[in-house]
Scaffold this motif. Structure first.
Motif, PDB file in Angstrom:
ATOM      1  N   GLU A 118      34.080  44.632  36.501  1.00  0.00           N
ATOM      2  CA  GLU A 118      33.664  43.691  37.547  1.00  0.00           C
ATOM      3  C   GLU A 118      34.732  43.553  38.629  1.00  0.00           C
ATOM      4  OE1 GLU A 118      32.534  38.994  37.871  1.00  0.00           O
ATOM      5  OE2 GLU A 118      32.013  40.039  36.020  1.00  0.00           O
ATOM      6  N   SER A 119      35.987  43.624  38.248  1.00  0.00           N
ATOM      7  CA  SER A 119      37.063  43.486  39.248  1.00  0.00           C
ATOM      8  C   SER A 119      37.055  44.662  40.230  1.00  0.00           C
ATOM      9  CB  SER A 119      38.422  43.355  38.561  1.00  0.00           C
ATOM     10  OG  SER A 119      38.731  44.548  37.852  1.00  0.00           O
ATOM     11  N   ILE A 120      36.676  45.833  39.760  1.00  0.00           N
ATOM     12  CA  ILE A 120      36.586  46.995  40.654  1.00  0.00           C
ATOM     13  C   ILE A 120      35.463  46.779  41.665  1.00  0.00           C
ATOM     14  CG2 ILE A 120      36.040  49.461  40.784  1.00  0.00           C
ATOM     15  CD1 ILE A 120      37.427  49.776  38.078  1.00  0.00           C
ATOM     16  N   ARG A 122      34.354  43.905  42.751  1.00  0.00           N
ATOM     17  CA  ARG A 122      34.818  42.891  43.719  1.00  0.00           C
ATOM     18  C   ARG A 122      35.752  43.512  44.757  1.00  0.00           C
ATOM     19  NH1 ARG A 122      36.138  38.769  39.336  1.00  0.00           N
ATOM     20  NH2 ARG A 122      34.091  37.982  38.869  1.00  0.00           N
ATOM     21  N   ASP A 123      36.647  44.387  44.295  1.00  0.00           N
ATOM     22  CA  ASP A 123      37.565  45.053  45.235  1.00  0.00           C
ATOM     23  C   ASP A 123      36.804  45.909  46.230  1.00  0.00           C
ATOM     24  OD1 ASP A 123      39.707  43.872  43.961  1.00  0.00           O
ATOM     25  OD2 ASP A 123      40.226  45.639  42.765  1.00  0.00           O
ATOM     26  N   VAL A 124      35.753  46.599  45.772  1.00  0.00           N
ATOM     27  CA  VAL A 124      34.939  47.419  46.679  1.00  0.00           C
ATOM     28  C   VAL A 124      34.233  46.532  47.700  1.00  0.00           C
ATOM     29  CG1 VAL A 124      32.906  48.915  46.801  1.00  0.00           C
ATOM     30  CG2 VAL A 124      34.628  49.321  45.040  1.00  0.00           C
ATOM     31  N   ASN A 126      35.116  43.521  48.705  1.00  0.00           N
ATOM     32  CA  ASN A 126      36.121  42.974  49.614  1.00  0.00           C
ATOM     33  C   ASN A 126      36.601  44.027  50.612  1.00  0.00           C
ATOM     34  OD1 ASN A 126      35.981  40.449  48.438  1.00  0.00           O
ATOM     35  ND2 ASN A 126      37.641  40.859  47.006  1.00  0.00           N
ATOM     36  N   GLY A 127      36.737  45.258  50.149  1.00  0.00           N
ATOM     37  CA  GLY A 127      37.146  46.344  51.037  1.00  0.00           C
ATOM     38  C   GLY A 127      36.090  46.623  52.096  1.00  0.00           C
TER      39      GLY A 127
END
Length: 131
Positions: A118-120, A122-124, A126-127
């Motif tokens: 899930e953190s990956i 979120r990073d995508v 946000n990016g």
């Protein structure tokens, strides 16, 4: 011997009724070609075109039960064995028969190691927002 001096039949249980040996349900087979895909967590799903399994006289009552149980909701091999009160090996052979007859198909859940973190995600997101 029972209490009447008569030999006790090993094929009859007073509480359960007649005993059907598992190999009788599988016609003596102990494995199936599709068995390599049928681990305990494999999920069995009834095919949409499997309208009336009882009409197929080649299917045993256990085959029909599997199709009907999986029609309501996909079931794992372990759940089917527990629901039908049959050994896993017997259920695997019966499911293999149903796969051959195209009455059901088997899927495997995605292993946790292959799930996206899930953190990956979120990073995508946000990016992408930062663009």
């Amino acid at each position: 011997m029972n209490g009447d001096g008569q030999p006790r039949s090993h094929w009859f249980d007073d509480e359960a009724g007649p005993v059907v040996r598992p190999y009788a349900m599988t016609r003596g087979r102990t494995s199936h070609a599709a068995q390599h895909r049928l681990d305990l967590i494999a999920v069995v799903v009834t095919e949409a075109h499997a309208d009336d399994p009882e009409a197929d006289h080649m299917l045993s009552p256990e085959h029909v039960d599997i199709v009907e149980l999986c029609r309501d909701a996909p079931q794992s091999v372990a759940e089917l064995a527990a629901e039908l009160n049959l050994p896993i090996g017997v259920v695997r052979v019966l499911i293999g028969d149903l796969v051959d007859e195209e009455m059901v198909h088997v899927t495997r859940p995605v292993p946790p190691a292959e799930l996206v973190d899930e953190s990956i995600l979120r990073d995508v997101i946000n990016g992408l927002r930062a663009l």
